[in-house]
Write a protein that holds these residues in place. Structure first.
Motif, mmCIF file in Angstrom:
data_model
loop_
_atom_site.group_PDB
_atom_site.id
_atom_site.type_symbol
_atom_site.label_atom_id
_atom_site.label_comp_id
_atom_site.label_asym_id
_atom_site.label_seq_id
_atom_site.Cartn_x
_atom_site.Cartn_y
_atom_site.Cartn_z
ATOM 1 N N CYS A 43 0.808 -1.222 0.000
ATOM 2 C CA CYS A 43 0.000 0.000 0.000
ATOM 3 C C CYS A 43 0.844 1.277 0.000
ATOM 4 O O CYS A 43 0.306 2.365 -0.199
ATOM 5 C CB CYS A 43 -0.909 0.004 1.228
ATOM 6 N N ALA A 44 2.144 1.160 0.221
ATOM 7 C CA ALA A 44 3.013 2.329 0.352
ATOM 8 C C ALA A 44 2.973 3.193 -0.905
ATOM 9 O O ALA A 44 3.155 2.705 -2.015
ATOM 10 C CB ALA A 44 4.444 1.890 0.649
ATOM 11 N N GLY A 45 2.706 4.466 -0.706
ATOM 12 C CA GLY A 45 2.739 5.425 -1.802
ATOM 13 C C GLY A 45 1.546 5.400 -2.734
ATOM 14 O O GLY A 45 1.549 6.088 -3.759
ATOM 15 N N LEU A 46 0.511 4.652 -2.411
ATOM 16 C CA LEU A 46 -0.670 4.579 -3.275
ATOM 17 C C LEU A 46 -1.426 5.905 -3.230
ATOM 18 O O LEU A 46 -1.713 6.431 -2.156
ATOM 19 C CB LEU A 46 -1.586 3.434 -2.829
ATOM 20 N N ALA A 47 -1.745 6.447 -4.386
ATOM 21 C CA ALA A 47 -2.503 7.691 -4.466
ATOM 22 C C ALA A 47 -3.926 7.465 -3.947
ATOM 23 O O ALA A 47 -4.514 6.394 -4.166
ATOM 24 C CB ALA A 47 -2.546 8.190 -5.910
ATOM 25 N N PRO A 48 -4.498 8.449 -3.256
ATOM 26 C CA PRO A 48 -5.839 8.302 -2.679
ATOM 27 C C PRO A 48 -6.910 7.867 -3.678
ATOM 28 O O PRO A 48 -7.812 7.106 -3.329
ATOM 29 C CB PRO A 48 -6.146 9.691 -2.123
ATOM 30 N N GLU A 49 -6.796 8.305 -4.910
ATOM 31 C CA GLU A 49 -7.833 7.943 -5.896
ATOM 32 C C GLU A 49 -7.804 6.462 -6.271
ATOM 33 O O GLU A 49 -8.748 5.946 -6.858
ATOM 34 C CB GLU A 49 -7.731 8.804 -7.164
ATOM 35 N N HIS A 50 -6.728 5.767 -5.908
ATOM 36 C CA HIS A 50 -6.629 4.341 -6.226
ATOM 37 C C HIS A 50 -7.093 3.426 -5.089
ATOM 38 O O HIS A 50 -7.235 2.223 -5.293
ATOM 39 C CB HIS A 50 -5.196 3.974 -6.610
ATOM 40 N N VAL A 51 -7.340 3.984 -3.915
ATOM 41 C CA VAL A 51 -7.710 3.167 -2.751
ATOM 42 C C VAL A 51 -9.004 2.402 -3.000
ATOM 43 O O VAL A 51 -9.120 1.229 -2.683
ATOM 44 C CB VAL A 51 -7.830 4.036 -1.482
ATOM 45 N N GLY A 52 -9.988 3.038 -3.582
ATOM 46 C CA GLY A 52 -11.284 2.408 -3.830
ATOM 47 C C GLY A 52 -11.487 1.984 -5.267
ATOM 48 O O GLY A 52 -12.581 1.540 -5.632
ATOM 49 N N ALA A 53 -10.448 2.110 -6.086
ATOM 50 C CA ALA A 53 -10.570 1.732 -7.500
ATOM 51 C C ALA A 53 -10.687 0.228 -7.640
ATOM 52 O O ALA A 53 -9.991 -0.531 -6.971
ATOM 53 C CB ALA A 53 -9.361 2.244 -8.284
ATOM 54 N N SER A 54 -11.560 -0.177 -8.520
ATOM 55 C CA SER A 54 -11.800 -1.604 -8.754
ATOM 56 C C SER A 54 -11.418 -1.934 -10.192
ATOM 57 O O SER A 54 -12.255 -1.863 -11.091
ATOM 58 C CB SER A 54 -13.273 -1.914 -8.495
ATOM 59 N N PRO A 55 -10.147 -2.301 -10.427
ATOM 60 C CA PRO A 55 -9.687 -2.509 -11.799
ATOM 61 C C PRO A 55 -10.063 -3.859 -12.411
ATOM 62 O O PRO A 55 -9.806 -4.085 -13.585
ATOM 63 C CB PRO A 55 -8.168 -2.386 -11.668
ATOM 64 N N LEU A 56 -10.662 -4.738 -11.636
ATOM 65 C CA LEU A 56 -11.046 -6.064 -12.136
ATOM 66 C C LEU A 56 -12.560 -6.109 -12.318
ATOM 67 O O LEU A 56 -13.297 -6.269 -11.343
ATOM 68 C CB LEU A 56 -10.594 -7.158 -11.156
ATOM 69 N N PRO A 57 -13.050 -5.979 -13.551
ATOM 70 C CA PRO A 57 -14.494 -5.903 -13.777
ATOM 71 C C PRO A 57 -15.294 -7.064 -13.177
ATOM 72 O O PRO A 57 -16.394 -6.869 -12.683
ATOM 73 C CB PRO A 57 -14.624 -5.886 -15.299
ATOM 74 N N ALA A 58 -14.729 -8.247 -13.179
ATOM 75 C CA ALA A 58 -15.451 -9.404 -12.649
ATOM 76 C C ALA A 58 -15.349 -9.506 -11.122
ATOM 77 O O ALA A 58 -16.025 -10.341 -10.522
ATOM 78 C CB ALA A 58 -14.931 -10.690 -13.286
ATOM 79 N N SER A 59 -14.515 -8.656 -10.506
ATOM 80 C CA SER A 59 -14.332 -8.685 -9.044
ATOM 81 C C SER A 59 -14.406 -7.267 -8.489
ATOM 82 O O SER A 59 -13.404 -6.704 -8.040
ATOM 83 C CB SER A 59 -12.984 -9.315 -8.698
ATOM 84 N N PRO A 60 -15.584 -6.651 -8.492
ATOM 85 C CA PRO A 60 -15.698 -5.253 -8.073
ATOM 86 C C PRO A 60 -15.333 -4.980 -6.616
ATOM 87 O O PRO A 60 -15.063 -3.837 -6.260
ATOM 88 C CB PRO A 60 -17.164 -4.916 -8.345
ATOM 89 N N LEU A 61 -15.303 -5.998 -5.786
ATOM 90 C CA LEU A 61 -14.936 -5.791 -4.380
ATOM 91 C C LEU A 61 -13.427 -5.759 -4.168
ATOM 92 O O LEU A 61 -12.960 -5.397 -3.085
ATOM 93 C CB LEU A 61 -15.545 -6.888 -3.500
ATOM 94 N N MET A 62 -12.653 -6.135 -5.174
ATOM 95 C CA MET A 62 -11.194 -6.190 -5.041
ATOM 96 C C MET A 62 -10.592 -4.800 -5.228
ATOM 97 O O MET A 62 -10.171 -4.421 -6.317
ATOM 98 C CB MET A 62 -10.593 -7.169 -6.049
ATOM 99 N N THR A 63 -10.597 -4.049 -4.143
ATOM 100 C CA THR A 63 -9.947 -2.740 -4.099
ATOM 101 C C THR A 63 -8.888 -2.802 -3.003
ATOM 102 O O THR A 63 -8.980 -3.638 -2.088
ATOM 103 C CB THR A 63 -10.949 -1.620 -3.758
ATOM 104 N N VAL A 64 -7.915 -1.932 -3.060
ATOM 105 C CA VAL A 64 -6.885 -1.921 -2.016
ATOM 106 C C VAL A 64 -7.535 -1.659 -0.659
ATOM 107 O O VAL A 64 -7.288 -2.377 0.312
ATOM 108 C CB VAL A 64 -5.783 -0.890 -2.334
ATOM 109 N N GLY A 65 -8.392 -0.645 -0.587
ATOM 110 C CA GLY A 65 -9.063 -0.338 0.680
ATOM 111 C C GLY A 65 -9.934 -1.482 1.170
ATOM 112 O O GLY A 65 -9.961 -1.792 2.366
ATOM 113 N N GLY A 66 -10.641 -2.120 0.259
ATOM 114 C CA GLY A 66 -11.489 -3.242 0.629
ATOM 115 C C GLY A 66 -10.698 -4.416 1.172
ATOM 116 O O GLY A 66 -11.099 -5.052 2.160
#
Length: 176
Positions: A43-66
């Motif tokens: 998680c080090a250095g991750l920009a805030p806008e990426h914390v809740g981003a879900s880059p895997l369309p088939a797995s919308p719950l897979m976010t760094v914050g989640g």
């Protein structure tokens, strides 16, 4: 030559390598702590806008914050709820069994990591007070602390793999 800048691999925070030879408790605790430190490292250095981003369309719950939120509540469940029979305070419910993933995607990463670190410290305290063969006070069949530690190594390592993928897709950062 490409104009794309790929961030360097994560180097913070440092992890302590588990010993190559030690007693069982030290080995289990050291490997779990290594994987716990890897969560923060991913998680080090991750920009805030990426914390809740879900880059895997088939797995919308897979976010760094989640994932960080889930790991925090998994620690609480196994050590507090199962081993000590304390109330389960997690945000999930039978109506929303994945709520901790949703909640985590909406929260600041620094808060999530601080809560995760605090829960890991509590889990370490519980582990230090119990023998490896101590059986759980809640679950049936009753796992031992040894089983819980092994399960938490597996659980944390598996989700570190998810963090690898989500982080790389979010901003290109890779690392061990």
């Amino acid at each position: 030559m490409s104009d794309i800048t790929v961030p360097s691999p994560l180097t913070e925070p440092a992890r302590v390598d588990p010993p190559m030879a030690a007693d069982e408790r030290t080995m289990l605790s050291s490997w779990l702590d290594w994987h716990r430190a890897t969560v923060r490292r991913k998680c080090a250095g991750l920009a805030p806008e990426h914390v809740g981003a879900s880059p895997l369309p088939a797995s919308p719950l897979m976010t760094v914050g989640g994932i960080v939120s889930h790991l925090r509540w998994v620690e609480a469940y196994w050590f507090d709820t199962v081993m000590l029979n304390q109330p389960d305070r997690a945000p999930y419910s039978p109506e929303d069994p994945d709520a901790e993933f949703r909640v985590g995607a909406q929260r600041p990463l620094a808060e999530l990591l601080d809560e995760y670190d605090a829960q890991c410290a509590r889990s370490r305290e519980i582990t230090a007070r119990l023998e490896l063969g101590t059986t759980a006070r809640k679950a049936r069949p009753n796992p031992t602390l040894r089983w819980v530690l092994l399960h938490m190594i597996e659980e944390t390592a598996r989700h570190n793999g998810h963090l690898d993928v989500v982080r790389e897709l979010a901003d290109g950062v890779t690392g061990e």
